[in-house]
Scaffold this motif. Structure first.
Motif, mmCIF file in Angstrom:
data_model
loop_
_atom_site.group_PDB
_atom_site.id
_atom_site.type_symbol
_atom_site.label_atom_id
_atom_site.label_comp_id
_atom_site.label_asym_id
_atom_site.label_seq_id
_atom_site.Cartn_x
_atom_site.Cartn_y
_atom_site.Cartn_z
ATOM 1 N N ALA A 182 0.833 -1.203 0.000
ATOM 2 C CA ALA A 182 0.000 0.000 0.000
ATOM 3 C C ALA A 182 0.869 1.255 0.000
ATOM 4 O O ALA A 182 0.530 2.258 -0.611
ATOM 5 N N LEU A 183 2.003 1.177 0.686
ATOM 6 C CA LEU A 183 2.842 2.365 0.822
ATOM 7 C C LEU A 183 3.698 2.625 -0.405
ATOM 8 O O LEU A 183 4.330 3.653 -0.495
ATOM 9 N N ARG A 184 3.705 1.635 -1.298
ATOM 10 C CA ARG A 184 4.617 1.751 -2.416
ATOM 11 C C ARG A 184 4.386 3.049 -3.174
ATOM 12 O O ARG A 184 5.314 3.723 -3.575
ATOM 13 N N ARG A 185 3.143 3.397 -3.348
ATOM 14 C CA ARG A 185 2.856 4.669 -4.017
ATOM 15 C C ARG A 185 2.193 5.536 -2.978
ATOM 16 O O ARG A 185 1.014 5.431 -2.715
ATOM 17 N N GLU A 186 3.006 6.357 -2.406
ATOM 18 C CA GLU A 186 2.593 6.964 -1.163
ATOM 19 C C GLU A 186 1.977 8.348 -1.378
ATOM 20 O O GLU A 186 2.435 9.123 -2.204
ATOM 21 N N THR A 187 0.920 8.623 -0.676
ATOM 22 C CA THR A 187 0.351 9.960 -0.626
ATOM 23 C C THR A 187 0.156 10.261 0.854
ATOM 24 O O THR A 187 0.123 9.347 1.666
ATOM 25 N N PRO A 188 0.034 11.539 1.188
ATOM 26 C CA PRO A 188 -0.120 11.856 2.614
ATOM 27 C C PRO A 188 -1.325 11.153 3.222
ATOM 28 O O PRO A 188 -1.256 10.620 4.324
ATOM 29 N N LEU A 189 -2.423 11.132 2.470
ATOM 30 C CA LEU A 189 -3.637 10.511 3.005
ATOM 31 C C LEU A 189 -3.373 9.041 3.293
ATOM 32 O O LEU A 189 -3.669 8.530 4.370
ATOM 33 N N LYS A 190 -2.752 8.393 2.307
ATOM 34 C CA LYS A 190 -2.523 6.967 2.469
ATOM 35 C C LYS A 190 -1.522 6.718 3.582
ATOM 36 O O LYS A 190 -1.679 5.799 4.381
ATOM 37 N N PRO A 207 2.341 20.565 8.735
ATOM 38 C CA PRO A 207 2.117 20.582 10.183
ATOM 39 C C PRO A 207 3.268 19.902 10.928
ATOM 40 O O PRO A 207 3.930 19.005 10.400
ATOM 41 N N GLY A 208 3.456 20.366 12.153
ATOM 42 C CA GLY A 208 4.589 19.893 12.941
ATOM 43 C C GLY A 208 4.605 18.394 13.122
ATOM 44 O O GLY A 208 5.642 17.750 12.990
ATOM 45 N N TRP A 209 3.436 17.819 13.372
ATOM 46 C CA TRP A 209 3.403 16.374 13.633
ATOM 47 C C TRP A 209 3.829 15.592 12.408
ATOM 48 O O TRP A 209 4.504 14.579 12.476
ATOM 49 N N LYS A 210 3.459 16.160 11.250
ATOM 50 C CA LYS A 210 3.819 15.451 10.027
ATOM 51 C C LYS A 210 5.315 15.552 9.780
ATOM 52 O O LYS A 210 5.965 14.597 9.367
ATOM 53 N N ARG A 211 5.860 16.740 10.086
ATOM 54 C CA ARG A 211 7.309 16.896 9.923
ATOM 55 C C ARG A 211 8.042 15.972 10.881
ATOM 56 O O ARG A 211 9.058 15.371 10.533
ATOM 57 N N ALA A 212 7.484 15.860 12.106
ATOM 58 C CA ALA A 212 8.132 14.988 13.094
ATOM 59 C C ALA A 212 8.118 13.546 12.599
ATOM 60 O O ALA A 212 9.128 12.837 12.670
ATOM 61 N N SER A 251 10.690 13.185 9.979
ATOM 62 C CA SER A 251 12.071 13.123 10.460
ATOM 63 C C SER A 251 12.371 11.761 11.074
ATOM 64 O O SER A 251 13.523 11.368 11.194
ATOM 65 N N LEU A 252 11.310 11.025 11.452
ATOM 66 C CA LEU A 252 11.529 9.692 12.013
ATOM 67 C C LEU A 252 11.650 8.624 10.929
ATOM 68 O O LEU A 252 11.926 7.465 11.239
ATOM 69 N N ASN A 253 11.392 9.012 9.694
ATOM 70 C CA ASN A 253 11.456 8.037 8.601
ATOM 71 C C ASN A 253 12.913 7.847 8.185
ATOM 72 O O ASN A 253 13.531 8.755 7.634
ATOM 73 N N PRO A 254 13.475 6.662 8.442
ATOM 74 C CA PRO A 254 14.905 6.509 8.149
ATOM 75 C C PRO A 254 15.203 6.280 6.676
ATOM 76 O O PRO A 254 16.352 6.388 6.258
ATOM 77 N N PHE A 255 14.182 5.944 5.917
ATOM 78 C CA PHE A 255 14.457 5.529 4.540
ATOM 79 C C PHE A 255 13.868 6.480 3.500
ATOM 80 O O PHE A 255 13.749 6.125 2.339
ATOM 81 N N GLY A 256 13.445 7.683 3.912
ATOM 82 C CA GLY A 256 12.861 8.621 2.962
ATOM 83 C C GLY A 256 13.807 8.899 1.804
ATOM 84 O O GLY A 256 13.393 8.915 0.640
ATOM 85 N N TRP A 257 15.103 9.100 2.119
ATOM 86 C CA TRP A 257 16.078 9.442 1.069
ATOM 87 C C TRP A 257 16.126 8.386 -0.019
ATOM 88 O O TRP A 257 16.471 8.670 -1.155
ATOM 89 N N TRP A 258 15.789 7.155 0.353
ATOM 90 C CA TRP A 258 15.812 6.064 -0.621
ATOM 91 C C TRP A 258 14.870 6.365 -1.776
ATOM 92 O O TRP A 258 15.087 5.942 -2.910
ATOM 93 N N PHE A 259 13.798 7.076 -1.457
ATOM 94 C CA PHE A 259 12.777 7.341 -2.486
ATOM 95 C C PHE A 259 13.004 8.678 -3.201
ATOM 96 O O PHE A 259 12.183 9.099 -3.991
ATOM 97 N N THR A 260 14.097 9.329 -2.902
ATOM 98 C CA THR A 260 14.441 10.539 -3.651
ATOM 99 C C THR A 260 15.076 10.105 -4.949
ATOM 100 O O THR A 260 16.133 9.476 -4.946
ATOM 101 N N ARG A 261 14.393 10.414 -6.013
ATOM 102 C CA ARG A 261 14.955 9.992 -7.294
ATOM 103 C C ARG A 261 14.946 11.170 -8.247
ATOM 104 O O ARG A 261 14.267 12.122 -8.059
#
Lengths: 716, 341
Positions: free
Chosen positions: A192-200, A698-703, A706-716
């Motif tokens: 489900a997360l493979r194609r990620e949107t904020p809502l999802k 929003p702050g909670w979303k930024r927090a 920042s806890l996502n260790p693998f976000g950079w992996w999806f920077t293409r």
């Protein structure tokens, strides 16, 4: 541009991912339907789920309209039940297939149709609108949760091959199933997360939380919901319940009930499990009844039989629980006539004496695998009568070797001459060839009581001689009356007899497997007679007439579940714990956990490294740009593979309007003729984008980001 | 209008010096004029402009009465040429089965006064030529036109006559009406830069068309024409000044490679199509205000660029889908490459 092109397939994915998705949904179908469907139906449902995933991908890929696909799926699902019903009812199908095959086909059609249709519909929709794949993830998680829930309702034994395997490995099947479930849920979330949107992202995290909480709750509440409150009868609190003649105990019916108070206190209480016996090898009782003896009553106190107060007699009955080592009975049984039956007993309710298959000759301590559930556990070796009746004929009852005192003890009976008169009369009916043979006389008495007696718990027999009141009165009573009456009649004919109390379990009420569950309502009293050269043998009376309902089937899943719990140790409770076959699950688990931890740590190191490098080198424009994109990737807003940089920037323009300009300058640096001030512009714009990000996310979303260790992996 | 006296088109005068902004203004001026006449067709207009300034030709696939003549006429009338007044700004030829090649290229006629043959120019000697229903005429005529498009010259009686450098063909065909037609083979379709499939205009635009019908249409003064020289100058400038990175070349070659190896495709795209794509991408980049080509330009133009050049195996997907699928991977690679050295 005006090409007539269908909108792009949002969920378009490669064959590998489709395959993985098919596998996950098939597994979910199996997990979800496990408590409901049989093997063939499970296979049908799993195949249908997998085919539906692949079919939807191919059909939509070839231009099938999504709404048509969804309609087809829903129609198929809606037709499944009528089709299954038709197959089940159709005489034609019944005629051409066997009845079992018909049921299998009907079941298969139902589950395959429902699962296949549903998955096809949702998959078609998910291929166009991504939000629908959330429904898929929810369905997978729901399937797992359903299995957990059913599992709590004691359906754990359904995947027998799995639980049996787990048990042979010394593993609690619950843990294994939960691990499987968590793996399926994780796979669903990854898909489900493979194609990620904020809502999802948000919804998925919520779902994860819910699953976690649900599993936790299930783990907390996995205790079998069995009320261990002792019932009346043999079980009790140590105030001499073994003395079944105590008039004070007027609770529910049963062997331990007062001999005098036949009313039994009205309707019997619902049966409660009181003990569990695990047979180490197959044993089918000759009479179709397992007799679990707890105590014997042999002392005639002038009115009735009671426990021998002197302790001289009945030394073949073990009345103490083994604590430090094995306890052995003083053997009076001749082994040649008996089969040696080793068992392990688990008591769920306190009993004053150990309970064991009659007649136990040795009990030994056993590790209690589940102290919350079992109050005691011990090994018992019993000798069950195996010789045919013909071999018992022609023997006396009281052996010559018995001291006079002992013979007198087992022959004492009321003074009432009617006992002897009746017994004499019955003995006269014995075939003359066997005249005077104790066993045949005993059979004659037994037949009389069975033919003339009426089993009921509603009759009261009180007074000085309730047995006489029963025997010479209405002949209506229950097991205690029959046992006492028989014992007195036997004794009057010189046959050593006593009354055993315990539980009698009908063999046909139990399920398959080696466990026998003993329910409280199976409490029973039965006579035992002594045959010289053989020993004590149970000699129960089965009245032909009764107003009792037949015994209910034991809840087989409960029986099986408790059996599995009892077999806690790797060798099934028979050998040294910790066999060689045990797989080091704990070590594997810790290794995986450590690897996962290292991955997360590595992810954070790379993430911080990218941020640090960008901060240290403001004019390294690629680093600046990548570090900026990392922020969005952390939130699942990375560039999709089928998206150009410009479209990605436009998509995020609501959050960071400056990203459009930043992207343009970045592209000029990479693909155009760079200007000298472009690197500085990238630095400035990147800072602006980051400040816009801070302002609008929003702050909670930024927090969370920042806890996502693998976000950079999806920077293409 | 056939002027048999006029010599072949002379070499062009040097276009006035332009910068990219000037070139863009030229394009926007043409666009503004066409948009005034043609409503609700902005996407088609853009592709036509990209083709005009990218030195290509377009094939419109649509149905009758959709405004293609209006579009082509507006385009032709947007361009003036005071120097070469003998060349018509706009010509329209209806292709029919009995048409002959000389009907479009021109013909040698005998002049009794001079006792000599003179060349009488055909409609190809124009800035903008609208060819209606190109698939209705015989392959011979189609071949003559396609030679004119590719070579910018016609040969009559072994004498070659150069066409104007601006020469721009807007051809149309009706995809549904196939009776009595000679469908263009892929090799000939390859000569067109774009094949544009038009859809009906939206409701608002259609209402606007109805409302303005019959009313005198006065073109505001702020919509001046552009000169032929400006157009050709812009073409040259764009080709020189809009940067095309080698990575973009690689991306185009990769897309072509994917298309050629796709199992659904019987015959892939030609190298000529890639060569033609470069100026088109440059114009599109300029229209977007850039002096360099980005993945967005490629994404925008791949389908009209390549769709008509594919021969599909029977029963395969629509070519649009195939082209789109093929472009995804190379475009992603190109986008990724901007983050690495």
């Amino acid at each position: 541009m005006t090409e007539r092109v269908a909108p792009p397939i949002e969920g378009a994915e490669g064959p590998i991912l489709t395959g993985v998705r098919a596998l996950v949904l098939a597994a979910a179908a199996v997990l979800g339907l496990w408590p409901l469907a049989g093997g063939p139906a499970l296979i049908a449902a799993a195949s249908a789920a997998a085919l539906a995933v692949i079919g939807a991908r191919l059909a939509v890929g070839r231009g099938l309209r999504v709404i048509v696909g969804a309609g087809l799926g829903v129609t198929l699902a809606a037709l499944a039940a009528p089709l299954s019903g038709w197959i089940g009812d159709s005489t034609g199908v019944w005629g051409s297939l066997s009845s079992r095959m018909t049921l299998v086909v009907a079941d298969g059609a139902l589950f395959a149709g429902l699962v296949g249709g549903g998955v096809f519909a949702v998959r078609c929709l998910a291929l166009r609108t991504r939000t629908w794949s959330l429904v898929e993830a929810t369905a997978v998680i729901g399937a797992v949760a359903h299995l957990f829930a059913r599992h709590r309702e004691l359906m754990i034994n359904r995947p027998r091959w799995l639980t049996d395997w787990a048990l042979t490995q010394g593993l609690d099947p619950q843990v294994l199933l939960q691990a499987l479930g968590v793996m399926a849920a994780a796979a669903a979330v990854v898909l489900a997360l493979r194609r990620e949107t904020p809502l999802k992202l948000t919804l998925t995290l919520l779902l994860l939380l819910l699953v976690g909480a649900g599993v936790y709750w299930l783990l907390e509440d996995q205790r079998i919901d069995v009320d261990f409150e002792p019932t009346a009868g043999l079980t009790g609190d140590g105030k001499g319940d073994g003395d079944s003649d105590s008039d004070s105990d007027g609770g529910g019916g049963g062997a331990g009930d007062s001999l005098g108070d036949g009313s039994g206190g009205g309707s019997p209480p619902p049966p409660r499990p009181v003990a569990l016996a695990l047979f180490h090898e197959d044993f089918e009782p000759p009479a179709g009844l397992y007799y679990f003896r707890q105590q014997v009553l042999s002392h005639f106190d002038g009115t009735r039989l009671s426990i021998d107060p002197t302790g001289q007699f009945d030394r073949d009955v073990i009345t103490d629980f083994p604590v430090d080592g094995p306890l052995t009975a003083e053997g009076s049984q001749t082994a040649a006539f008996f089969k040696r039956v080793p068992t392990t007993m688990f008591l769920m309710v306190d009993h004053p004496q150990p309970l064991a298959l009659t007649a136990s000759i040795e009990v030994a301590p056993h590790h209690n695998p589940a102290p919350r559930r079992f109050v005691a556990a011990y090994e018992a070796i019993s000798l069950a009568l195996s010789a045919p009746t013909s071999r018992l004929v022609g023997r006396g009852s009281v052996p010559e070797g018995w001291p006079a005192e002992k013979a007198e003890h087992y022959l004492a009976h009321p003074d009432d001459p009617r006992y002897a008169a009746l017994a004499d009369e019955l003995a006269r009916d014995v075939d003359p060839r066997f005249a005077g043979d104790p066993l045949m006389v005993a059979y004659a008495i037994k037949r009389y009581l069975e033919k003339e007696g009426f089993y009921t718990r509603k009759e009261r027999h009180v007074g000085d001689d309730p047995t006489g009141s029963f025997l010479f009165g209405s002949l209506r009573g229950y097991c205690v009356h029959f046992a006492h009456a028989a014992a007195n009649l036997f004794r009057s004919q010189g046959i050593a007899a006593r009354v055993a109390v315990g539980y009698a379990v009908d063999a046909w009420t139990r399920g398959a497997g080696s466990a026998v569950l003993i329910l409280g309502d199976r409490a029973h009293a039965w006579p035992e007679i002594h045959i010289a050269g053989v020993g004590w043998v149970p000699f129960d009376i089965y009245p032909e007439r009764s107003d009792e309902p037949p015994p209910r089937f034991v809840d087989q899943s409960l029986e099986s579940l408790l059996g599995e719990l009892a077999r806690d140790d790797p060798t099934g409770g028979r050998g040294e714990p910790g066999g060689e076959l045990a797989i080091p699950w704990a070590r594997i688990g810790w290794t995986l956990l450590t690897l996962l931890g290292l991955c997360v740590l590595g992810g954070f190191i790379v993430k911080l490294g990218r941020m640090g490098a960008a901060a240290a080198r403001p004019l390294a424009h690629r680093m600046q740009f990548a570090a900026t994109l990392d922020r969005f990737s952390d939130l699942g807003l990375g560039r999709r593979p089928d998206e150009t940089r410009e479209r990605h920037a436009e998509r995020l323009a609501d959050i960071a309007p400056s990203l459009v300009e930043l992207t343009r300058v970045h592209l000029r640096l990479a693909l155009g003729r760079p200007r000298s001030d472009d690197p500085q512009a990238v630095h400035t714009l990147a800072r602006r984008v980051r400040s816009e990000y801070r302002e609008r996310v929003p702050g909670w979303k930024r927090a969370l980001g920042s806890l996502n260790p693998f976000g950079w992996w999806f920077t293409r | 209008m056939f002027d048999d006296q006029a010599p072949p088109a002379p070499p062009l005068a040097k276009a006035p010096a332009l910068d990219l902004d000037g070139a863009r203004r030229t394009i926007e001026r043409v666009r503004a004029r066409i948009r005034h006449d043609v409503m609700g067709r902005d996407d088609v207009i853009e592709l036509v402009l990209v083709a005009l300034f990218g030195d290509g030709h377009v094939l419109l696939e649509d149905y009758p009465g959709s405004g293609k003549t209006t579009l082509a006429k507006a385009l032709g009338e947007s361009i003036t040429d005071a120097v070469h007044a003998d060349i018509a700004p706009f010509r329209r030829v209806q292709f029919t089965p009995d048409l002959l090649p000389s009907d479009i290229t021109g013909v040698m006629v005998f002049d009794t006064t001079t006792n000599d043959f003179h060349f009488r120019r055909g409609p190809v000697f124009s800035h903008v030529l609208l060819v209606d229903e190109i698939n209705r005429t015989s392959p011979k005529v189609q071949a003559a036109l396609l030679e004119a498009m590719a070579e910018k010259q016609v040969t009559v009686d072994n004498v070659s006559h150069r066409l104007d450098d601006l020469f721009f063909v807007v051809a149309t065909q009706n995809p549904l009406d196939s009776v009595g037609t000679y469908p263009l083979p892929v090799a000939q379709l390859d000569r067109f830069l774009f094949k544009i499939r038009m859809e009906h205009v939206d409701r608002a635009s259609e209402l606007e068309v109805l409302a303005s019908w019959g009313a005198p249409r006065s073109r505001p003064d702020d919509l001046p024409k552009v000169t032929r020289g400006a157009v050709i100058g812009a073409r040259d400038l764009i080709r020189r000044a809009v940067h095309v990175s080698p990575k973009v070349h690689e991306c185009l070659v990769d897309i072509a490679g994917v298309l050629r190896s796709d199992k659904r495709v019987a015959q892939g795209v030609s190298t000529r199509s890639l060569v033609q794509a470069i100026p088109a991408l440059q114009v599109r980049a300029l229209l977007d205000g850039r002096d360099f080509v980005t993945p967005a330009d490629i994404e925008h133009l791949t389908v009209p660029l390549f769709r008509h050049r594919l021969a599909m195996v029977p029963g395969a997907d629509a070519p649009e889908r195939v082209v789109r699928d093929a472009a995804k991977g190379p475009l992603d690679t190109l986008s990724r490459s901007t983050l690495s050295r």
